[in-house]
Design an enzyme around this catalytic site. Structure first.
Site, PDB file in Angstrom:
ATOM      1  N   ALA A 179     -11.205  13.717 -40.425  1.00  0.00           N
ATOM      2  CA  ALA A 179      -9.994  13.773 -39.387  1.00  0.00           C
ATOM      3  C   ALA A 179     -10.738  13.693 -38.181  1.00  0.00           C
ATOM      4  CB  ALA A 179      -9.276  15.051 -39.995  1.00  0.00           C
ATOM      5  N   PHE A 212      -5.848  18.969 -39.521  1.00  0.00           N
ATOM      6  CA  PHE A 212      -5.995  19.577 -38.241  1.00  0.00           C
ATOM      7  C   PHE A 212      -4.621  19.960 -37.544  1.00  0.00           C
ATOM      8  CE2 PHE A 212     -10.437  17.447 -37.389  1.00  0.00           C
ATOM      9  CZ  PHE A 212     -11.042  18.144 -38.375  1.00  0.00           C
TER      10      PHE A 212
END
Lengths: 558, 558
Positions: free
Chosen positions: A275, A303
């Site tokens: 991510a 996230f």
């Protein structure tokens, strides 16, 4: 009675044979490739046969900025999927696979928690169906072919100082971050600086997650830039003839994995791009397949919404032509309190005012998400210690800001605890209110794209970058890469590049330290701050406690 | 009609669902863990439940010294297994798994050839059921834990110059043979020399192949020596607390894999220790499981009988308490001609005299094998160009030396072509003539064991070694490792350490260049000559030609 742990709940799961989960989706036995009795891959011919079917509704689950208090994004994704099934609609869950290496450092990340989990949990945190190993092999085959090409005469005139293709391993091994390779004399090649990243950081991973089929996969693999010549012209993986063999190694890994929730609903667990330096959501092929097989597909992005949702919209949805129908923004009272300034060890004390202050973070994500044209509902993921006043502070705040907040108890109650959320999400998704549009057009300049994200999503004054970085972006534009989206790499803990600034800070700039071209994945990475692509193990790694019990269960992994 | 290629034959195979192959062996669906529809692992509870059942007969297939002409040892193993089934007895085949990396260098090694093959061939030459990836992960976790231990303070006082645990990758990557690791500053550790071997060369691989169950596996993993302190005392994997987590990573890999021959007979394909620096035969757990499920188990050992059969007897059979009932010694007219001095490009011309000269190699293996007390039959693996006179030269020679040679056509005809061999092998195995005994006793000194193999098997005058090497062997004896068998590492092309000396040379010594202790696997490796533990890719690697066809088949791998 003591609360059961996640792993105890997962082991007690009343799993159905994966064959039955597949059969409910209309996948015949020949098209469901089992890995044991509780995991399977879906065959390409079956997927090809789905073309022309209508798509279900796509629901994104995202969250406020993460804190050590925990938000429960995956837990909510799973609980919402189960809840939609409970209210009589067919839903499937799509999440990313877990990386093996980090589980031996800190305690492993399970797939959800409490009574909102995906199983089999042990296998999903270990080798699962071998996808990440296949990516490691494909990535490192290319690396070996580069050095081998140089060894045998370097016809492509690769500048060995400018080989940008590193090696990967699915392990937290800081000793490999920076190495000198090819030592030991003539037989071992030309010594040069090299290094390893963790497998999830591989561009091959990002490509596997964005490719629509094996042909697209091979084309993208060939497009990857592995090195530069002295004259700065790029050398592609295709120039080395590596794209075909890499595709062969990834053939099975490209097929989506099917498992199930604790409530025996289908879960697609496939792909796991970092991510940080990639887009951080599960594979396009899993999502598009699930959309053909279910009325509602619930998925998540890595996230907080500033990073995860933005990349989901601007990279994944843009590139795959996906049209999300609703967004669920997850918050917890505890995490809002931390965003409101409460220290971690004071989270047990009710503090509605801290919650109200922390709502600034929630509010900013809410308005950002609305900017993409997709209707949003807030899910308050309930923890045992949450007070009525604290919950009211959030629901009031959200209401004042033109949305609705729903309290969810899926962690404790499974899908039943998220039925109210499910009703709301189904209504929103079916309302036709979604008018999804990405944040910026393909035609915008690369730096302007970065600046647009910085201003509109991070609420910064501007993005800043040295002339060298701007020149590099212009050079890529001149080479035909200007239409690519940008993939932001910055801390997930703050809207700014300073991880300690919680809440909704303003008055900051977003400095771009470095830019990288992922020509195969199809994005330009803008690195804003320290990004670690090979983690290390802690002083007492979890591995020391991990072992098989007498009963053959894995102990210490969770 | 053109002769079909191996891969064409394999693709046209009329495979049964692996479930059915398992069912014929009495393995219920719950105990057969499928990987797709044509591969499976056998559950540990099922294996545990076999205790007390009688064992079938164990047949070893070995060969004369290999030449570029090819011998067809695996092909004969498969053909014989099918033939025993054809004559009405229940047989299973046990062979080793293929290493992925080398397939991208030279053309891949299939599992048998012609009409004597094991399928699915593509998967077996790629990721198969992920066993080698699991071994790579377990091996590299330990490596990461060693450097991590040093990084966080080095409580065990490891001398970083004396870390003997390298890293592994299942890839031909010469650039990784020798590296400097942990460069780049404080956060990346203490720079030191390190390197990678290919995964099959890992001691973890040897252990997986010798361990009787998961408890034994974990004990052996803990026993591995990973480094030494300044005072030369060893540091074990157990000291780092790595044995439990490694066992967890290897839990599934420990389970034997079940596939099938072209004639739908069961084949166990499991483990693949490097025949050079390890014992080179398939796993003990696969062999012992197969012995409980079939009346005859046909297995093979790596390289020629001087290396492969000797290690099979002295390491695998000794340690696992196996009692082989018969040996098949495979030869081809072409390989005998090369042993008789014919050049490779002259193999097409019939030359019974060259064959007769080459029989000296066959004869020496024959007498060596008899020395182990196991009855031997010679299999002449028929090639299209073999002349009657050449075949007669071999059968006569073998007859004169007190054994029988059987001409086999399994490559062209499948099991039917090896029925005569099957009749002979079954009769020999059931004759009770086997009085197997290993070559040397556990109590013999380590150097004497090496010397015994050199004299009795290689027909050398003696083994020779520097004082330093003899001192090392004495030191290990003093530390309690004197009872271990020795694992010879030398060229497979000759009885001597000179690969160009074919036939049955005499008057040579066997110089021991280096000795290594594999304390977990349980043997001392004696290295006699150059042994490469990380291969490189050729100037035009096979990978450049490997790709998926339009039909989704793998092209260029075979």
């Amino acid at each position: 009675m003591a609360q059961k742990t996640d792993i105890e709940i997962a082991r007690a799961a009343d799993k159905l044979p994966i064959r039955e989960i597949g059969a409910r989706l209309g996948i015949g036995e020949a098209d469901l490739l089992p890995y044991g009795h509780d995991k399977a891959k879906i065959s390409q011919p079956f997927i090809d046969g789905l073309k022309g079917r209508p798509d279900g509704k796509l629901i994104l689950v995202t969250a406020i900025n993460p804190t050590p208090a925990g938000e429960g994004k995956t837990t909510t994704t799973v609980g919402l999927g189960d809840a939609i099934n409970r209210i009589g609609r067919r839903a499937a869950v799509c999440i990313r696979e877990a990386s093996l290496g980090p589980n031996f450092g800190m305690k492993g990340g399970a797939a959800g928690g409490g009574y909102a989990q995906i199983v089999p949990m042990e296998e999903m945190n270990l080798h699962f169906t071998g996808d990440f190993h296949a990516i490691t092999s494909a990535h490192n085959l290319l690396a070996a072919m580069i050095d081998n090409h140089v060894y045998w005469g370097n016809d492509l005139e690769i500048d060995t100082r400018r080989i940008v293709w590193r090696r990967v391993m699915d392990m937290n091994d800081r000793a490999l971050r920076q190495i000198t390779a090819s030592l030991g004399g003539v037989m071992n090649g030309f010594p040069r600086e090299a290094g390893f990243d963790i497998t999830v950081a591989s561009e091959v991973m990002a490509i596997l997650c964005l490719a629509t089929d094996l042909n697209d996969l091979q084309k993208r693999l060939g497009d990857m830039i592995v090195a530069y010549r002295r004259d700065k012209t790029p050398v592609f993986a295709r120039d080395l003839g590596a794209d075909g063999a890499m595709t062969v190694l990834l053939r099975d890994a490209m097929q989506p994995n099917l498992v199930q929730t604790l409530e025996n609903n289908p879960a697609f667990v496939h792909g796991g791009p970092f991510a940080n330096i990639a887009h951080g959501c599960n594979s396009v092929i899993a999502t598009t397949t699930a959309l053909k097989l279910a009325d509602f597909v619930v998925t998540e992005a890595g996230f907080g919404a500033d990073l995860g949702a933005e990349k989901f919209f601007d990279i994944k949805c843009r590139k795959a032509g996906l049209h999300p129908d609703a967004v669920v923004l997850v918050a917890t009272i505890r995490a809002l309190k931390m965003n409101g300034g409460t220290a971690k060890d004071a989270l047990g004390t009710p503090d509605p005012e801290a919650v109200a202050r922390g709502c600034a973070n929630l509010g900013r994500h809410l308005s950002n998400l609305k900017g993409f044209g997709v209707p949003v509902v807030v899910a308050i993921n309930h923890f045992a210690g949450d007070s009525e006043a604290e919950i009211a502070a959030v629901t009031d705040y959200v209401h004042e800001h033109g949305a609705e907040a729903v309290l969810c108890r899926h962690w404790a109650e499974g899908g039943k605890g998220a039925e109210a959320l499910a009703e709301k999400v189904v209504a929103l998704a079916e309302s036709g209110a979604s008018a999804f549009a990405p944040l910026y057009e393909d035609e915008m300049g690369l730096f302007d794209k970065i600046d647009t994200i910085a201003r509109r999503i991070y609420h910064a004054d501007q993005a800043i970058a040295d002339a060298k970085i701007r020149d590099q972006l212009h050079a890529w534009e001149a080479q035909g890469y200007g239409h690519l989206p940008v993939c932001m790499a910055k801390t997930q803990y703050s809207f700014t590049t300073d991880p300690t600034l919680r809440g909704a800070p303003t008055g900051h700039d977003v400095p771009v330290r470095e830019v990288r071209l992922s020509a195969g994945a199809g994005f330009v990475v803008a690195i804003c701050g320290e990004i670690m692509t090979m983690p290390g193990l802690p002083s007492r790694p979890a591995a020391e406690k991990i072992r098989l019990s007498e009963a053959g269960h894995v102990e210490g992994l969770f």
